[in-house]
Write a protein that holds these residues in place. Structure first.
Motif, short mmCIF file in Angstrom:
data_model
loop_
_atom_site.label_atom_id
_atom_site.label_comp_id
_atom_site.label_asym_id
_atom_site.label_seq_id
_atom_site.Cartn_x
_atom_site.Cartn_y
_atom_site.Cartn_z
N PRO B 45 0.82 -1.22 0.00
CA PRO B 45 0.00 0.00 0.00
C PRO B 45 0.85 1.27 0.00
CG PRO B 45 -0.86 -1.57 1.59
CD PRO B 45 0.43 -2.13 1.09
N LEU B 46 1.94 1.23 0.72
CA LEU B 46 2.81 2.42 0.76
C LEU B 46 3.57 2.57 -0.56
CD1 LEU B 46 2.58 1.69 3.94
CD2 LEU B 46 4.49 3.28 4.08
N ALA B 47 4.15 1.46 -1.00
CA ALA B 47 5.01 1.52 -2.18
C ALA B 47 4.23 1.95 -3.42
CB ALA B 47 5.66 0.16 -2.40
N ASN B 48 3.03 1.42 -3.58
CA ASN B 48 2.24 1.80 -4.75
C ASN B 48 1.81 3.26 -4.70
OD1 ASN B 48 2.50 -0.70 -5.82
ND2 ASN B 48 0.34 -1.23 -5.78
N SER B 49 1.87 3.84 -3.52
CA SER B 49 1.53 5.25 -3.39
C SER B 49 2.75 6.14 -3.54
CB SER B 49 0.89 5.51 -2.03
OG SER B 49 -0.23 4.68 -1.87
N GLY B 50 3.88 5.55 -3.79
CA GLY B 50 5.09 6.34 -4.02
C GLY B 50 6.02 6.37 -2.82
N CYS B 51 5.59 5.77 -1.71
CA CYS B 51 6.39 5.86 -0.49
C CYS B 51 7.16 4.57 -0.24
CB CYS B 51 5.50 6.20 0.69
SG CYS B 51 4.66 7.77 0.47
N GLU B 52 7.84 4.14 -1.28
CA GLU B 52 8.63 2.92 -1.20
C GLU B 52 9.66 3.01 -0.08
OE1 GLU B 52 11.00 2.18 -4.76
OE2 GLU B 52 9.96 0.25 -4.97
N THR B 182 -4.64 2.16 -3.27
CA THR B 182 -5.17 3.47 -2.90
C THR B 182 -5.93 4.12 -4.07
OG1 THR B 182 -3.01 4.39 -3.45
CG2 THR B 182 -3.49 4.02 -1.11
#
Lengths: 196, 247, 455
Positions: B45-52, B182
C-alpha cells in the motif's frame, strides 16, 4: 535567417548530439531480423485485399487493359496512365489544377504483400508524386509472381526507396467519426488491383 | 518442509475465513502451515503510493519474519508479486533472495510445488472467476488476452476439477476490476465504475458465485454487489476449493 | 486540477462513458484479432524492442548518420532543442517562401510544440487535414487520443460542428456524408496549399529517409502538391536500417487499429524535382529522458495508441482528463519528464494492472514506469501532504506487529460499533460512495489462530 538564428540552431545541433552521447545507455546489440516465411499465395493476397476494401481482377497481359477498365470504370473520363494510349499526359511538372481533374490513374505496382494487401509503388511508376492520392480512383497493375508473404520479404526485395515510394494498401479510408469505417477519405475512393 | 502462511493485513482483519480455509486446505493436502504471529504486511500500500522508502522497514520486517521458512504461502497474488518484484529495493542478502524466491501465491504453491492439479469435491454452481491482474499478468498464473485467445490458468483448472461446477464465460475475461490499492479511493469515481462494469459482465453472463485469488479485488467487487443488492455471493477461491458451501 | 477530478466529471455521464469504453474496447478487440493471426507477433515485439534499445544506445551516431545521408539526398536538416526553436524554424521556412496557406497532416510532435497557435499568431493559415484532427481544430479542442484524435466525440457532435463551419445539413449525422463534406472542404485546402507540414513515423539512418503512415492519404496528398514539405520528428523516431521497417510496419497498424497495415506507408527520401524537403529534428526533453535509466525506455514508443485502447482507466476517463498532449498510460510516463508538478497526478491514474505493458508493440514496461514515477513524485514532495503523512503513519504501524494488532482491532471494532451513516459517509469515506464496506467479523484471523491454535 539572421546570424544569431543560425548560431542558435547550430549550437542546438551540437547540444543535442552531446546530450545524446552523454545520456545514452551502454550499447546493446542490433538483432538480426529473420525471414519468418509465411503464405505468399495469390489467394491470401486477394483475400486480405478484399478485407481492406480493395478488389482484385485478373487480366491477360499483354492484351490491352482498356476493355477491362471501361467495364470497371464506365464513368471515368480523364484517365492518367503510362500503360494506356490516349491517356491524359501527366508528368512531374503537371500543375495541380490538371491533377485535380483526374478520375482514374492506372499505374504499375512492383511488389505485392500477401499478409496485408499492400503494393509497392515507386516514384518512377507514378507519373507525378501526387497522382496516386489526388486521383478519384486508383488501379494498380501487378504481376502475380511479384507477391511476397510479408513486409520483411518486401523490404528485402526493394533495391532502395528511391526519392519517394509508397506501399499502398487499399483505398483511402477513415474511421474518425465514431469509428465508423468510411472508404474514400482524401485519397483514392477505390482501389482495384489488376493481376496478371 | 517448513511452510509459513502469510495472511495479508486486510484479510486478517476482515476475511479471517479466507485465512482459515487456506490453513485447512493446505492441511488436507498434507502440509501443516505455521502462522508467524509477528507478521504484518508486505508494504505494497505504501510503495504503490510512491512511499517505497517508508515501506523499507516493512520489507525488512517481512524478511526477518519469514526467512527461516522453506515456503511462504499467501492467498493473494498481489502481495506475492510485490515481494517478488519490489523487494529488489532491499540489499539482496541471501535471506532477502531466499524469501523473495520462496514466497508463493497459494494456488501456485498447490499446483506447482505440491503438483496438485485437481481436487475432490463438488461445487454445483455457476462460478465467475475474476482474474486479478497481479496474479495473472504479474505472476503469469493465467493466460493474458493481450497475448493469446486461449483462456487458461492454474486456478481455472483447479476450479474446473470440482464436480458440477460451471465457469462463466465473460465478455471481457481479464479486465481489471479497478481496485488498484489506494486508487480505489484516490480515483473513486473511475474505480467504482470499473468495478460496476466487471460485476455487470458477471451478472449478464450468469455468475451466481464470484470468486478469485485475491481478496482485495473481491472486497471491492463485493462492496458493489452488496450496495446494489445483487444475487451474487463473493467467495475467495480457496474457500470454494476447501469445500465451503454456498449460503 | 488532478486527473481524478477531471475523470470524475467525464464518468459522471454514465451513458457516454459506456459508449467511449465500448468503442475503444472494440478497437482493442480488433487489435487482438490481428495480433493472434500473426504467429510470430511476440517475436516481432521483442525484435522491435531490441532495435529501438540498440538505436538509443547509439543515438548520437545514428543521428549524425541520418543527417549526413539526408543532406546528401538534398534534404535540408534542422535541429531544435525545444518547442520554441521548432516553431521558429518552421515559421522561418514558411516565411522564406512567402507562404500563408499551410496544410498539416497528423503530428503529435507539432501538438506537443503547440505549433498551430504559433503559426496562426503570425498570420499563417494552418489546416489540419486528418479528418479527426480537422474536427477538433474546428471545435478548438485538443486531441484526446494518439491515433483517434476525435474519439471523445459522437457523430452528432461532428454533425453540429460541420453544420456550423462547413454548412452541412443540420441533423445529418451520417458518417459517410460527413466524411464526404470534409473531403470536399479539405480538397480545396490541399490544392491551394503552398507548404505542407507532416509528422514522421520512422526515420531510417542508413537511407536518410523518413516514413509517414496514414489511412486517409492526407499526408501524401498535401506534401506532394505543395512546393515545400516540412517534416517534423522527435529524435527518437530513428531506426538503423531500411529492413527494420519490416518489423515496425507489421506491428504499428495491427497494434493501433487492428489493420494489417496502414493504407499508405510512404517513404520520403529526396525532395521532388524543383521542390524542397525540410526535416526538423526535435529534442524537447527527449535527451533528458534518455538520461533517466528508469524511464528511457519510454523513448521506444511508436505512438500506436494501443495502451490507451486497452487501459481501463483511459477508456472510462477520456483523453482530456490527462491534460497532456499524449494521454493514457504512455502520456502518464512521458509527462512527468516535461513538468513534474503539473502532471503529478498522472502516474496515479492507473491501477497498475499491466495491460498497457502487455499490448505495447515495443515492450515498454509502462506500468513499472508508472510505479517508479510515483516514487520520484513522492520523493519530490509532489503528492498531497495529508496522504504522505498518513502513509508514513501506516508505515510505522505496519513495521510493528504490536501496533499492527492493536490498530487492526481498533479499526475493526470501530467499524462494527459506529453507525452506518458515519462509516458509510460519502463525505468522509470515498470507498462508500458506490461500495459497501466489508462486514467486520468478531475475530481477526490472528485472534482466531491464537485461540484455536490448530487446524
Amino acid at each position: 535567417m539572421t546570424h544569431q538564428h543560425i548560431n542558435k540552431v547550430t549550437s542546438s545541433r551540437e547540444n543535442i548530439l552531446a546530450a545524446a552521447q552523454a545520456n545514452k545507455p551502454a550499447e546493446t546489440p542490433l538483432p538480426t531480423v529473420p525471414d519468418f516465411g509465411g503464405d505468399a499465395s495469390v489467394e491470401r493476397f486477394t483475400q486480405v485485399l478484399a478485407g481492406i476494401g480493395g478488389r482484385a481482377v485478373w487480366v491477360q497481359r499483354p492484351q490491352p487493359l482498356e476493355p477491362v477498365l471501361a467495364q470497371l470504370f464506365p464513368e471515368a473520363r480523364r484517365i492518367a496512365s503510362p500503360l494506356l494510349a490516349g491517356a491524359v499526359d501527366i508528368n512531374a511538372q503537371t500543375p495541380t489544377a490538371l491533377l485535380a481533374e483526374i478520375d482514374l490513374a492506372v499505374l504499375e505496382g512492383e511488389i505485392g504483400v500477401a499478409e496485408n494487401g499492400a503494393i509497392w509503388l515507386p516514384e518512377a511508376n507514378m507519373l507525378h508524386r501526387a497522382l496516386p492520392t489526388v486521383t478519384q480512383h486508383l488501379v494498380l497493375v501487378l504481376d502475380h509472381r511479384c507477391i511476397v508473404a510479408t513486409m520483411h520479404q518486401a523490404y528485402a526485395r526493394l533495391p532502395g526507396t528511391g526519392g519517394y515510394g509508397a506501399f499502398v494498401a487499399g483505398p483511402s479510408k477513415t474511421a474518425d467519426i465514431e469509428q465508423s469505417l468510411v472508404i474514400g477519405a482524401h485519397g483514392a475512393r477505390s482501389l482495384v488491383v489488376l493481376l496478371y | 518442509m517448513r511452510v509459513a502462511l502469510f495472511i495479508p493485513c486486510y484479510v486478517d482483519q476482515f476475511y479471517p475465513q479466507v485465512g482459515i480455509a487456506s490453513l485447512q486446505l493446505l492441511q488436507k493436502l498434507g502440509v501443516t502451515a505455521h502462522f508467524p504471529a509477528q507478521q504484518t504486511c508486505c508494504g505494497q500500500p505504501l510503495a504503490n503510493s510512491g512511499c517505497e522508502r517508508d515501506a523499507l522497514p516493512i520489507y525488512r520486517h517481512f524478511v526477518a519474519t519469514f526467512q527461516c521458512y522453506d515456503y511462504i504461502v499467501a492467498p493473494s497474488g498481489s502481495c506475492v508479486y510485490h515481494v517478488r518484484k519490489h523487494f529488489d529495493k532491499l540489499e539482496q542478502t541471501p535471506e532477502v533472495q531466499k524469501v523473495r524466491a520462496a514466497t508463493y501465491d497459494l494456488i501456485d504453491f498447490i499446483t506447482q510445488v505440491l503438483g496438485v492439479t485437481e481436487l475432490p469435491g463438488a461445487f454445483p454452481h455457476k462460478v465467475g472467476l475474476h482474474l486479478s491482474c497481479h496474479g495473472q499478468r504479474g505472476l503469469h498464473q493465467a493466460n493474458e488476452s493481450e497475448l493469446t485467445p486461449v483462456r487458461d490458468g492454474q486456478l481455472r483448472r483447479l476450479l474446473s476439477s470440482l464436480d458440477g461446477i460451471e465457469l462463466t464465460e465473460l465478455d471481457r475475461n481479464d479486465e481489471c476490476c479497478g481496485f488498484g490499492g489506494t486508487f480505489c479511493v484516490s480515483e473513486e469515481a473511475i474505480s467504482a465504475r470499473m468495478g460496476q462494469d466487471r460485476v455487470q459482465d458477471h451478472l449478464r453472463n450468469g455468475t451466481t458465485v464470484l470468486t478469485g485469488g485475491d481478496m482485495s479485488c473481491l472486497m471491492h467487487l463485493q462492496g458493489i454487489v452488496r450496495r446494489r443488492q445483487l444475487p451474487m455471493q463473493v467467495l475467495h477461491a480457496v474457500e470454494i476449493l476447501n469445500g465451503e458451501m454456498v449460503k | 486540477m488532478t486527473h481524478a477530478l477531471r475523470a470524475s466529471t467525464f464518468v459522471a455521464d454514465a451513458e457516454r462513458t459506456s459508449w467511449h469504453d465500448e468503442t475503444l474496447w472494440f478497437v482493442r478487440q480488433k487489435r487482438d484479432k490481428a495480433v493472434y493471426a500473426v504467429p510470430e507477433f511476440q517475436e516481432l515485439r521483442e525484435l522491435a524492442s531490441q532495435i529501438k534499445e540498440h538505436t538509443l544506445s547509439r543515438l548520437d551516431e545514428y543521428l549524425m548518420q541520418f543527417e549526413a545521408k539526408a543532406q546528401r539526398n538534398g534534404v535540408q536538416v534542422h535541429w531544435a532543442a525545444n518547442a520554441q526553436e521548432h516553431n521558429d524554424i518552421v515559421l522561418d521556412i514558411i516565411r522564406r517562401h512567402g507562404a500563408t496557406r499551410v496544410v498539416k497532416s497528423k503530428s503529435m510532435l507539432t501538438e506537443e510544440c503547440h505549433l498551430n497557435p504559433h503559426l496562426t499568431g503570425h498570420g499563417i493559415e494552418v489546416i489540419d487535414t486528418d479528418l479527426g484532427e480537422r474536427i477538433i481544430q474546428l471545435r478548438e479542442e485538443a486531441p484526446s487520443h494518439l491515433v483517434l484524435p476525435a474519439i471523445h466525440l459522437k457523430k452528432e457532435d461532428v454533425s453540429d460542428t460541420f453544420h456550423l463551419h462547413l454548412g452541412t445539413e443540420k441533423g445529418n449525422h451520417d458518417p459517410q456524408q460527413l466524411t464526404e463534406a470534409a473531403r470536399q472542404h479539405l480538397r480545396a485546402k490541399f490544392l491551394a496549399a503552398e507548404v505542407a507540414i507532416s509528422g514522421v513515423n520512422f526515420a531510417v539512418a542508413e537511407t536518410g529517409g523518413v516514413v509517414i503512415c496514414t489511412n486517409e492519404g492526407n499526408a501524401d496528398l498535401g506534401v506532394n502538391l505543395a512546393r515545400v514539405h516540412i517534416a517534423c520528428m522527435g529524435l527518437e523516431k530513428l531506426v538503423p536500417r531500411l529492413t527494420d521497417l519490416g518489423v515496425f510496419t507489421r506491428l504499428l497498424a495491427r497494434s493501433a487499429t487492428g489493420q494489417p497495415v496502414t493504407t499508405y506507408t510512404s517513404h520520403y527520401t529526396k525532395p521532388a524535382a524543383g521542390k524542397e524537403l525540410h526535416l526538423v529534428i526535435v529534442d524537447n526533453g527527449r535527451t533528458q529522458q534518455l538520461g533517466r535509466p528508469d524511464f528511457r525506455a519510454s523513448l521506444k514508443c511508436i505512438r500506436c495508441g494501443a495502451c490507451m485502447n486497452t487501459c481501463p482507466v483511459y477508456r472510462r476517463s477520456g483523453g482530456h482528463s490527462y491534460d497532456f498532449t499524449v494521454p493514457g498510460p504512455i502520456g502518464a510516463i512521458l509527462s512527468p519528464n516535461i513538468d513534474l508538478k503539473k502532471h503529478s497526478s498522472l502516474p496515479f491514474a492507473s491501477t497498475l494492472c499491466g495491460s498497457c505493458t502487455d499490448v505495447c508493440p515495443v515492450k515498454i514496461d509502462i506500468h513499472t514506469q508508472l510505479y517508479k514515477w510515483r516514487q520520484v513524485l513522492a520523493e519530490a514532495g509532489e503528492i498531497p501532504a495529508a496522504k504522505k503523512w498518513s502513509l508514513q503513519f501506516m508505515g510505522r504501524l505496519l513495521a510493528s506487529p504490536t501496533a499492527f494488532g492493536i490498530g487492526g482491532r481498533v479499526a475493526r471494532t470501530g467499524l462494527r460499533l459506529l453507525p452506518y451513516r458515519l462509516t458509510h459517509s460519502k463525505t468522509f469515506n470515498a470507498w462508500a460512495v458506490a461500495r459497501e464496506l466489508p462486514e467486520p467479523p468478531k475475530q481477526s484471523f490472528r485472534e482466531w489462530y491464537r485461540e484455536t491454535g490448530k487446524v
